[in-house]
Design a protein around this motif. Structure first.
Motif, PDB file in Angstrom:
ATOM      1  N   GLU A  17     -12.542  28.457  18.849  1.00  0.00           N
ATOM      2  CA  GLU A  17     -13.473  27.206  18.655  1.00  0.00           C
ATOM      3  C   GLU A  17     -14.726  27.648  18.015  1.00  0.00           C
ATOM      4  OE1 GLU A  17     -15.337  24.851  21.685  1.00  0.00           O
ATOM      5  OE2 GLU A  17     -12.608  23.795  22.775  1.00  0.00           O
ATOM      6  N   THR A  18     -14.370  28.935  17.099  1.00  0.00           N
ATOM      7  CA  THR A  18     -15.107  29.473  16.213  1.00  0.00           C
ATOM      8  C   THR A  18     -14.717  29.457  15.524  1.00  0.00           C
ATOM      9  OG1 THR A  18     -15.015  31.463  17.019  1.00  0.00           O
ATOM     10  CG2 THR A  18     -17.338  30.219  17.686  1.00  0.00           C
ATOM     11  N   ALA A  19     -13.297  29.406  15.308  1.00  0.00           N
ATOM     12  CA  ALA A  19     -12.354  30.178  14.036  1.00  0.00           C
ATOM     13  C   ALA A  19     -12.758  28.167  12.748  1.00  0.00           C
ATOM     14  CB  ALA A  19     -11.546  30.116  14.322  1.00  0.00           C
ATOM     15  N   VAL A  20     -13.064  28.937  11.504  1.00  0.00           N
ATOM     16  CA  VAL A  20     -13.296  27.465  10.630  1.00  0.00           C
ATOM     17  C   VAL A  20     -12.143  27.957   9.887  1.00  0.00           C
ATOM     18  CG1 VAL A  20     -14.689  27.103   8.783  1.00  0.00           C
ATOM     19  CG2 VAL A  20     -16.067  27.712  10.718  1.00  0.00           C
ATOM     20  N   ALA A  21     -11.642  26.691   9.478  1.00  0.00           N
ATOM     21  CA  ALA A  21     -10.377  26.594   7.969  1.00  0.00           C
ATOM     22  C   ALA A  21     -10.499  26.154   6.764  1.00  0.00           C
ATOM     23  CB  ALA A  21      -9.684  25.665   8.908  1.00  0.00           C
ATOM     24  N   VAL A  22     -10.576  27.006   6.126  1.00  0.00           N
ATOM     25  CA  VAL A  22     -11.014  27.094   4.534  1.00  0.00           C
ATOM     26  C   VAL A  22     -10.039  25.907   3.907  1.00  0.00           C
ATOM     27  CG1 VAL A  22     -11.790  27.733   2.624  1.00  0.00           C
ATOM     28  CG2 VAL A  22     -12.421  29.526   4.534  1.00  0.00           C
ATOM     29  N   PHE A  50     -13.309  22.251  11.124  1.00  0.00           N
ATOM     30  CA  PHE A  50     -13.403  23.039  12.263  1.00  0.00           C
ATOM     31  C   PHE A  50     -13.700  21.923  14.041  1.00  0.00           C
ATOM     32  CE2 PHE A  50     -17.457  21.978  10.120  1.00  0.00           C
ATOM     33  CZ  PHE A  50     -19.056  20.922  11.487  1.00  0.00           C
ATOM     34  N   VAL A  51     -13.706  22.142  14.983  1.00  0.00           N
ATOM     35  CA  VAL A  51     -13.529  21.822  16.257  1.00  0.00           C
ATOM     36  C   VAL A  51     -14.815  21.488  16.435  1.00  0.00           C
ATOM     37  CG1 VAL A  51     -12.940  20.930  18.327  1.00  0.00           C
ATOM     38  CG2 VAL A  51     -11.376  21.846  16.272  1.00  0.00           C
ATOM     39  N   ASN A  52     -15.694  20.738  16.734  1.00  0.00           N
ATOM     40  CA  ASN A  52     -16.848  20.567  17.784  1.00  0.00           C
ATOM     41  C   ASN A  52     -16.986  20.718  19.064  1.00  0.00           C
ATOM     42  OD1 ASN A  52     -16.738  18.258  18.482  1.00  0.00           O
ATOM     43  ND2 ASN A  52     -18.035  17.222  17.307  1.00  0.00           N
TER      44      ASN A  52
END
Length: 224
Positions: free
Chosen positions: A35-40, A107-109
């Motif tokens: 879940e730490t993956a962040v979409a650009v 991202f997802v919190n």
């Protein structure tokens, strides 16, 4: 701790179950580190190649006669990093060449809610993006200046350098990588990281090659 070791370890998404300091978002839920993956998320101009030259495609509004470049959605992946009381955003160096202050990070919190931030709003009042590029790998860092809700949201999913596994795992170690290949997991405003189980196929090896136009001296290989 060298920057090279820190970045290499972070990219592999490997860390030990250490007691987290700040941020505390990952503490107690290491099984969901994907879940730490962040979409650009960004817009990039559509280009047409003809006779060895590239041309930008323009479109005109029939009613207003306004002319604008035709764009398409661009996507990449990254993650937030916390190191020595400072937050950063890390992504591939070749990605930074096309990012603008208007680009967004999705991202997802921890509550499972999809969130998006405008990149320029995370770097201070100037909204100027100042990247720090690694000289041997396709990695760049952006120092963040967060306030208010931004601090809380980023702290929830940032990777703390205290949690990173700093030694290279043995070859054939099982790894899980997370990201948004081809924009998958970003459609419709809902962010959902795509994960894949891979195995480390090498120790750090000398590559000395250009990838996406970036000179990469050393790398790890994973399979597949």
């Amino acid at each position: 701790m060298s920057t090279r070791r820190l970045i290499s370890a972070a990219l592999l998404f490997c860390w030990v179950n250490a007691v987290a300091k700040e941020p505390a978002g990952l503490s107690g839920r290491s099984d969901t580190y994907f879940e730490t993956a962040v979409a650009v998320l960004h817009k990039e101009p559509e280009l047409l190649e003809k006779d060895g030259r590239k041309y930008r495609i323009l479109i005109q509004d029939i009613e207003t006669e306004k002319i604008e470049p035709k764009t398409r959605d661009g996507n990449a992946s990254g993650f937030f990093l916390f190191h020595k009381d400072q937050y950063y955003f890390a992504t591939a160096q070749h990605v930074t060449r096309i990012l603008r202050p208007s680009s967004r990070l999705g991202f997802v919190n921890p509550k499972g809610e999809s969130r998006q931030f405008v990149l320029g709003k995370l770097v201070g009042k100037s909204e100027h993006l100042v990247w720090r590029h690694h000289d041997q790998t396709d990695v760049s860092l952006l120092k963040l200046h967060l306030s208010g809700r931004g601090v809380d949201e980023v702290a929830d999913i940032a990777i703390s350098s205290d949690e990173l596994y700093l030694e290279t795992p043995p070859r054939t170690s099982k790894l899980v990588v997370a990201g948004f290949p081809g924009g998958l997991g970003t459609r419709g405003g809902e962010i959902s990281p795509i994960t894949a189980v891979v195995h480390l196929a090498s120790k750090e090896i000398r590559l000395a090659a250009k990838l996406e136009g970036v000179q990469v001296e050393n790398a790890y290989l994973v399979n597949p």
